[in-house]
Design a protein around this motif. Structure first.
Motif, PDB file in Angstrom:
ATOM      1  N   LYS A 162       0.811  -1.231   0.000  1.00 36.82           N
ATOM      2  CA  LYS A 162       0.000   0.000   0.000  1.00 36.82           C
ATOM      3  C   LYS A 162       0.839   1.274   0.000  1.00 36.82           C
ATOM      4  O   LYS A 162       2.059   1.232   0.149  1.00 36.82           O
ATOM      5  N   HIS A 163       0.144   2.388  -0.103  1.00 35.89           N
ATOM      6  CA  HIS A 163       0.812   3.686  -0.200  1.00 35.89           C
ATOM      7  C   HIS A 163       1.919   3.875   0.832  1.00 35.89           C
ATOM      8  O   HIS A 163       1.728   3.599   1.993  1.00 35.89           O
ATOM      9  N   ASP A 164       3.048   4.431   0.382  1.00 34.42           N
ATOM     10  CA  ASP A 164       4.028   4.869   1.374  1.00 34.42           C
ATOM     11  C   ASP A 164       4.276   6.365   1.239  1.00 34.42           C
ATOM     12  O   ASP A 164       5.252   6.897   1.704  1.00 34.42           O
ATOM     13  N   VAL A 165       3.367   7.055   0.538  1.00 28.55           N
ATOM     14  CA  VAL A 165       3.405   8.516   0.477  1.00 28.55           C
ATOM     15  C   VAL A 165       2.215   8.987   1.310  1.00 28.55           C
ATOM     16  O   VAL A 165       1.136   8.448   1.194  1.00 28.55           O
ATOM     17  N   PRO A 166       2.420   9.972   2.195  1.00 25.35           N
ATOM     18  CA  PRO A 166       1.301  10.385   3.053  1.00 25.35           C
ATOM     19  C   PRO A 166       0.103  10.861   2.230  1.00 25.35           C
ATOM     20  O   PRO A 166       0.279  11.501   1.192  1.00 25.35           O
ATOM     21  N   GLU A 167      -1.101  10.530   2.718  1.00 20.51           N
ATOM     22  CA  GLU A 167      -2.318  10.962   2.051  1.00 20.51           C
ATOM     23  C   GLU A 167      -2.360  12.487   2.076  1.00 20.51           C
ATOM     24  O   GLU A 167      -1.886  13.113   3.006  1.00 20.51           O
ATOM     25  N   GLY A 168      -2.886  13.110   1.056  1.00 13.71           N
ATOM     26  CA  GLY A 168      -2.960  14.558   1.033  1.00 13.71           C
ATOM     27  C   GLY A 168      -2.986  15.021  -0.397  1.00 13.71           C
ATOM     28  O   GLY A 168      -3.837  14.621  -1.179  1.00 13.71           O
ATOM     29  N   LYS A 216       0.797   7.608  -3.893  1.00 12.17           N
ATOM     30  CA  LYS A 216       1.561   6.748  -4.793  1.00 12.17           C
ATOM     31  C   LYS A 216       0.687   5.571  -5.206  1.00 12.17           C
ATOM     32  O   LYS A 216       0.031   4.954  -4.357  1.00 12.17           O
ATOM     33  N   CYS A 217       0.666   5.281  -6.495  1.00 14.94           N
ATOM     34  CA  CYS A 217      -0.128   4.146  -6.962  1.00 14.94           C
ATOM     35  C   CYS A 217       0.553   2.862  -6.492  1.00 14.94           C
ATOM     36  O   CYS A 217       1.724   2.640  -6.777  1.00 14.94           O
ATOM     37  N   CYS A 249       1.671   0.743 -10.011  1.00 11.10           N
ATOM     38  CA  CYS A 249       2.759   1.173 -10.896  1.00 11.10           C
ATOM     39  C   CYS A 249       3.794   2.031 -10.176  1.00 11.10           C
ATOM     40  O   CYS A 249       4.811   2.383 -10.762  1.00 11.10           O
ATOM     41  N   ARG A 250       3.507   2.350  -8.895  1.00 11.60           N
ATOM     42  CA  ARG A 250       4.435   3.115  -8.039  1.00 11.60           C
ATOM     43  C   ARG A 250       4.617   4.559  -8.499  1.00 11.60           C
ATOM     44  O   ARG A 250       5.527   5.234  -8.041  1.00 11.60           O
ATOM     45  N   LYS A 251       3.802   5.044  -9.420  1.00  7.92           N
ATOM     46  CA  LYS A 251       3.954   6.430  -9.860  1.00  7.92           C
ATOM     47  C   LYS A 251       3.202   7.363  -8.909  1.00  7.92           C
ATOM     48  O   LYS A 251       2.210   6.971  -8.305  1.00  7.92           O
ATOM     49  N   ILE A 252       3.687   8.592  -8.822  1.00 11.24           N
ATOM     50  CA  ILE A 252       3.053   9.575  -7.944  1.00 11.24           C
ATOM     51  C   ILE A 252       1.837  10.170  -8.651  1.00 11.24           C
ATOM     52  O   ILE A 252       1.886  10.505  -9.829  1.00 11.24           O
ATOM     53  N   LEU A 253       0.746  10.274  -7.901  1.00  8.76           N
ATOM     54  CA  LEU A 253      -0.492  10.810  -8.474  1.00  8.76           C
ATOM     55  C   LEU A 253      -0.960  12.000  -7.656  1.00  8.76           C
ATOM     56  O   LEU A 253      -0.862  11.990  -6.431  1.00  8.76           O
ATOM     57  N   HIS A 283      -8.200   2.275  -7.436  1.00  8.24           N
ATOM     58  CA  HIS A 283      -8.011   2.536  -6.006  1.00  8.24           C
ATOM     59  C   HIS A 283      -9.339   2.353  -5.277  1.00  8.24           C
ATOM     60  O   HIS A 283     -10.408   2.519  -5.861  1.00  8.24           O
ATOM     61  N   GLN A 284      -9.218   2.050  -3.980  1.00 11.78           N
ATOM     62  CA  GLN A 284     -10.411   1.831  -3.173  1.00 11.78           C
ATOM     63  C   GLN A 284     -11.283   3.095  -3.119  1.00 11.78           C
ATOM     64  O   GLN A 284     -10.769   4.205  -3.008  1.00 11.78           O
ATOM     65  N   MET A 285     -12.585   2.887  -3.212  1.00 12.13           N
ATOM     66  CA  MET A 285     -13.527   3.997  -3.148  1.00 12.13           C
ATOM     67  C   MET A 285     -14.412   3.796  -1.931  1.00 12.13           C
ATOM     68  O   MET A 285     -14.837   2.670  -1.672  1.00 12.13           O
ATOM     69  N   ASN A 286     -14.698   4.851  -1.188  1.00 10.11           N
ATOM     70  CA  ASN A 286     -15.645   4.640  -0.087  1.00 10.11           C
ATOM     71  C   ASN A 286     -17.078   4.792  -0.612  1.00 10.11           C
ATOM     72  O   ASN A 286     -17.301   5.166  -1.764  1.00 10.11           O
ATOM     73  N   ALA A 287     -18.042   4.490   0.263  1.00  9.18           N
ATOM     74  CA  ALA A 287     -19.435   4.433  -0.185  1.00  9.18           C
ATOM     75  C   ALA A 287     -19.932   5.780  -0.716  1.00  9.18           C
ATOM     76  O   ALA A 287     -20.654   5.838  -1.718  1.00  9.18           O
ATOM     77  N   TYR A 288     -19.512   6.875  -0.057  1.00  3.43           N
ATOM     78  CA  TYR A 288     -20.004   8.187  -0.493  1.00  3.43           C
ATOM     79  C   TYR A 288     -19.381   8.601  -1.835  1.00  3.43           C
ATOM     80  O   TYR A 288     -20.044   9.205  -2.679  1.00  3.43           O
ATOM     81  N   GLU A 289     -18.114   8.236  -2.018  1.00  2.00           N
ATOM     82  CA  GLU A 289     -17.478   8.512  -3.319  1.00  2.00           C
ATOM     83  C   GLU A 289     -18.184   7.720  -4.422  1.00  2.00           C
ATOM     84  O   GLU A 289     -18.350   8.181  -5.542  1.00  2.00           O
TER      85      GLU A 289
END
Ligand code: ZN
Length: 289
Positions: free
Chosen positions: A23-29, A33-34, A37-41, A60-66
């Motif tokens: 899973k992501h190792d770049v802080p959410e915000g 990071k995908c 493919c490990r690319k930054i988004l 990527h995972q989507m929550n119910a409201y999204e």
């Protein structure tokens, strides 16, 4: 028209969704990071693309409201049964505290969101499981909300659409959780006997008792690319059958190849393609109402 629908060529090849460890190792915000493919988004860009990686197509995972926002026409969603909440029938330690924590985290009251809404102007009852709430596990409230949603679709004579995402039955409610498999399946059978249309979209991950009940009982069983779908885990099956399983075992693509799904549909095309299904059923008058 139906033939075109099912034989529509896939535009891209998707890799299997990686394990939790990747899973992501770049802080959410602002950026993420995908995990594929490990690319930054850029988060905004990702959100705009319905959380599908613009580089590799990873979903990527989507929550119910999204999900509501991406799939239901703006301003038409009306939630049902928000007041239903889990008790602790078996006095399982810390269960209610865990529920409360997830309620605060997700703004949901349970692991499933149900409601009415429109899909490109077609009225439906929509049910969305959210794997960020107790891993989308099915306890008595999840089963009850899904059953009520099916019955509401029956009452209103509109199609029932469900997005599944679940780790399976909820262990803290033991047999009461397992009973929901039979309850939801029976409700779908009654709905079907009355001429109702059920469309299932399995998202990552759809496993355990959910995969073995309503998630596999749609008139149409669709899935998102790369979704993990299965009953028991890979390791348990390998130990039982004493055979090494194929790399893509229990992926949406594997299930499609083996006839367990009708189509694997890219999230960006999902709304339009399900609209096509709704229109086909209206045009051919398959619904008795
Ligand atoms: Zn990617």
């Amino acid at each position: 028209m139906l033939k075109d629908f099912f034989t529509k060529p896939k535009k891209k090849k998707y890799a299997t969704i990686p394990s939790e460890a990747a899973k992501h190792d770049v802080p959410e915000g602002i950026m993420s990071k995908c995990p594929n493919c490990r690319k930054i988004l850029y988060s905004k860009e990702l959100q705009k693309n319905l959380k599908v990686c613009i580089h590799c197509g990873y979903h990527h995972q989507m929550n119910a409201y999204e999900r509501v926002e991406s799939f239901i026409d703006g301003g038409t969603f009306k939630e049902l049964d928000r007041n239903l909440q889990s008790k602790n029938p078996l006095n399982f330690p810390d269960y209610l505290e865990k529920i409360k924590k997830d309620q605060q985290k997700t703004n949901m009251t349970e692991a499933v969101l149900t409601g009415s809404g429109k899909v490109n102007n077609h009225e439906v009852i929509i049910t969305i499981m959210d794997s960020t709430f107790r891993m989308g596990s099915m306890g008595s409230v999840v089963g009850e909300k899904i059953t009520r949603a099916i019955e509401e679709a029956d009452k209103r004579k509109v199609p029932f659409i469900i997005f599944t995402a679940s780790g399976g039955a909820r262990m803290q409610e033991a047999i009461l959780s397992l009973m929901q498999m039979a309850k939801t399946s029976a409700a779908l059978k009654r709905f079907s006997d009355n001429g109702g249309l059920t469309i299932v979209v399995m998202t990552h991950p759809t496993t355990g008792g959910v995969s073995a009940s309503f998630a596999s009982l749609g008139d149409y069983n669709f899935a998102e690319p790369g979704a993990l779908i299965g009953f028991a885990g890979r390791r348990i099956i390998e130990q039982t059958v004493r055979e090494e399983l194929p790399e893509d075992f229990q992926t949406a693509e594997f299930l499609l190849k083996h006839g367990q799904l009708d189509a694997v549909i890219n999230r960006l095309e999902l709304k339009d393609r399900i609209t096509t299904v709704l229109e086909i059923h209206e045009q051919v008058g398959e619904l008795p109402w």
